[in-house]
Enzyme design. Structure first.
Site, PDB file in Angstrom:
ATOM      1  N   ASP A 167       0.830  -1.204   0.000  1.00  0.00           N
ATOM      2  CA  ASP A 167       0.000   0.000   0.000  1.00  0.00           C
ATOM      3  C   ASP A 167       0.870   1.261   0.000  1.00  0.00           C
ATOM      4  O   ASP A 167       1.952   1.267   0.591  1.00  0.00           O
ATOM      5  CB  ASP A 167      -0.878  -0.034   1.262  1.00  0.00           C
ATOM      6  CG  ASP A 167      -2.140   0.779   1.079  1.00  0.00           C
ATOM      7  OD1 ASP A 167      -2.374   1.298  -0.025  1.00  0.00           O
ATOM      8  OD2 ASP A 167      -2.889   0.908   2.062  1.00  0.00           O
ATOM      9  N   ASN A 223     -10.435  -3.343  -6.636  1.00  0.00           N
ATOM     10  CA  ASN A 223      -9.614  -2.348  -7.360  1.00  0.00           C
ATOM     11  C   ASN A 223     -10.167  -1.970  -8.735  1.00  0.00           C
ATOM     12  O   ASN A 223      -9.760  -0.962  -9.320  1.00  0.00           O
ATOM     13  CB  ASN A 223      -8.161  -2.821  -7.516  1.00  0.00           C
ATOM     14  CG  ASN A 223      -7.355  -2.737  -6.239  1.00  0.00           C
ATOM     15  OD1 ASN A 223      -6.393  -3.462  -6.048  1.00  0.00           O
ATOM     16  ND2 ASN A 223      -7.729  -1.829  -5.329  1.00  0.00           N
TER      17      ASN A 223
HETATM   18  C1  FPP Z   1      -1.625   0.027  -3.654  1.00  0.00           C
HETATM   19  O1  FPP Z   1      -1.194   1.370  -3.597  1.00  0.00           O
HETATM   20  C2  FPP Z   1      -1.032  -0.657  -4.809  1.00  0.00           C
HETATM   21  C3  FPP Z   1      -1.697  -1.335  -5.792  1.00  0.00           C
HETATM   22  C4  FPP Z   1      -3.150  -1.476  -5.835  1.00  0.00           C
HETATM   23  C5  FPP Z   1      -0.992  -1.940  -6.930  1.00  0.00           C
HETATM   24  C6  FPP Z   1       0.208  -2.719  -6.543  1.00  0.00           C
HETATM   25  C7  FPP Z   1       0.823  -3.326  -7.742  1.00  0.00           C
HETATM   26  C8  FPP Z   1       2.144  -3.344  -7.994  1.00  0.00           C
HETATM   27  C9  FPP Z   1       3.168  -2.761  -7.084  1.00  0.00           C
HETATM   28  C10 FPP Z   1       2.621  -4.013  -9.237  1.00  0.00           C
HETATM   29  C11 FPP Z   1       2.953  -5.462  -8.980  1.00  0.00           C
HETATM   30  C12 FPP Z   1       3.334  -6.102 -10.253  1.00  0.00           C
HETATM   31  C13 FPP Z   1       3.386  -7.444 -10.486  1.00  0.00           C
HETATM   32  C14 FPP Z   1       3.680  -7.970 -11.823  1.00  0.00           C
HETATM   33  C15 FPP Z   1       3.108  -8.404  -9.427  1.00  0.00           C
HETATM   34  P1  FPP Z   1      -2.288   2.500  -3.707  1.00  0.00           P
HETATM   35  O2  FPP Z   1      -2.463   2.846  -5.144  1.00  0.00           O
HETATM   36  O3  FPP Z   1      -3.528   2.061  -3.020  1.00  0.00           O
HETATM   37  O4  FPP Z   1      -1.613   3.679  -2.939  1.00  0.00           O
HETATM   38  P2  FPP Z   1      -2.375   4.801  -2.102  1.00  0.00           P
HETATM   39  O5  FPP Z   1      -3.066   4.086  -0.980  1.00  0.00           O
HETATM   40  O6  FPP Z   1      -1.257   5.668  -1.632  1.00  0.00           O
HETATM   41  O7  FPP Z   1      -3.316   5.484  -3.030  1.00  0.00           O
END
Ligand code: FPP
Length: 250
Positions: free
Chosen positions: A29, A77
């Site tokens: 996160d 998501n």
């Molecule tokens: C949460 O941060 C993150 C995600 C929903 C996406 C995570 C995916 C990756 C890091 C890519 C992984 C790739 C592979 C191929 C496995 P957020 O967007 O919720 O952050 P925020 O809470 O600060 O808005």
């Protein structure tokens, strides 16, 4: 961030190899906030998050953790802005294509868990290719939860089992925890011992609801793109201070 040469391939001497978690799960996160703090678009946070995940996978492998599960995309998501969802799907596909050879060479066995049939067909193809190419690998299991929801997984297991009963393949008495586990996406994979969540939220967010029954939880304020080897070391040190009783007395 890529793996710097200064990072240690050896398990730090203050960690007990006998008491390492066999399976670590991560809720990655804080990508969006990381980008926002720098005046960058959210998608750059996700891109950086991939580098963090790659470094963590390598570190788990070097230090002797047997499995790493990452929550890449939840069933909830899809509710994000269309452009971000599209970016993430393309990112997963590109990363898989780009990293497959290295994963094969390094002994990584990759699994995807979740409702994969709802993913773009081109991504499904890369997923199948990656799982097939790495299925004989033994060094570390890397499980990517994509379009994953813990409740959906449990409902799906119930439906499968009910169908088996209806068809008289099994009886009600056959249903126990071990049978139930065999109907989850994670069949054959050990439950996580340690769940790490970055960016300070104290939630499990529909992640591995069944499998987390006895996982130790570790929450850090650090945003996912900044979760480096030093942070992982801290998480493992903290894990090794816990007394795991599994509901019994010590
Ligand atoms: C949460 O941060 C993150 C995600 C929903 C996406 C995570 C995916 C990756 C890091 C890519 C992984 C790739 C592979 C191929 C496995 P957020 O967007 O919720 O952050 P925020 O809470 O600060 O808005």
């Amino acid at each position: 961030m890529t793996l710097h040469s200064s990072l240690s391939k050896q398990l730090p001497s203050d960690l007990d190899v006998q008491r390492l978690p066999k399976h670590v799960a991560v809720i990655m996160d804080g990508n969006g906030r990381w980008a926002k703090q720098r005046g960058l678009p959210r998608i750059l946070g996700h891109r950086r998050g991939v580098d963090t995940l790659k470094s963590l996978l390598r570190c788990c492998k070097d230090w002797g953790v047997q499995a790493l599960t990452a929550y890449a995309f939840s069933t909830e998501n899809w509710g994000r802005p269309h452009d971000e969802v599209e970016f993430l799907m393309t990112l997963f596909e590109r990363v898989l294509r780009r990293e497959l050879k290295e994963m094969v060479d390094e002994g990584v066995q990759i699994h995807f868990v979740g409702d994969l049939e709802a993913l773009p067909l081109t991504l499904q193809t890369e997923i199948q290719r990656a799982m097939a190419a790495t299925q004989e690998n033994q060094t570390i299991k890397f499980i990517v939860a994509t379009n994953y929801g813990g409740r959906r997984e449990i409902i799906q297991a119930c439906r499968d089992i009910a169908t088996q009963v209806l068809h008289q393949n099994i009886t009600l008495d056959d249903i126990d925890e071990s049978l139930f586990e065999r109907h989850l996406y994670t069949a054959g994979i050990l439950d996580p011992d340690l769940l790490i969540r970055t960016s300070g939220e104290m939630r499990v967010s529909n992640f591995l609801l069944w499998q987390m029954a006895y996982a130790e939880l570790y929450v850090t304020e650090t945003l996912w793109p900044d979760f480096d080897q030093h942070e992982f070391h801290q998480a493992l040190r903290n894990f090794q201070t816990r007394t795991r009783r599994f509901g019994k007395v010590s």
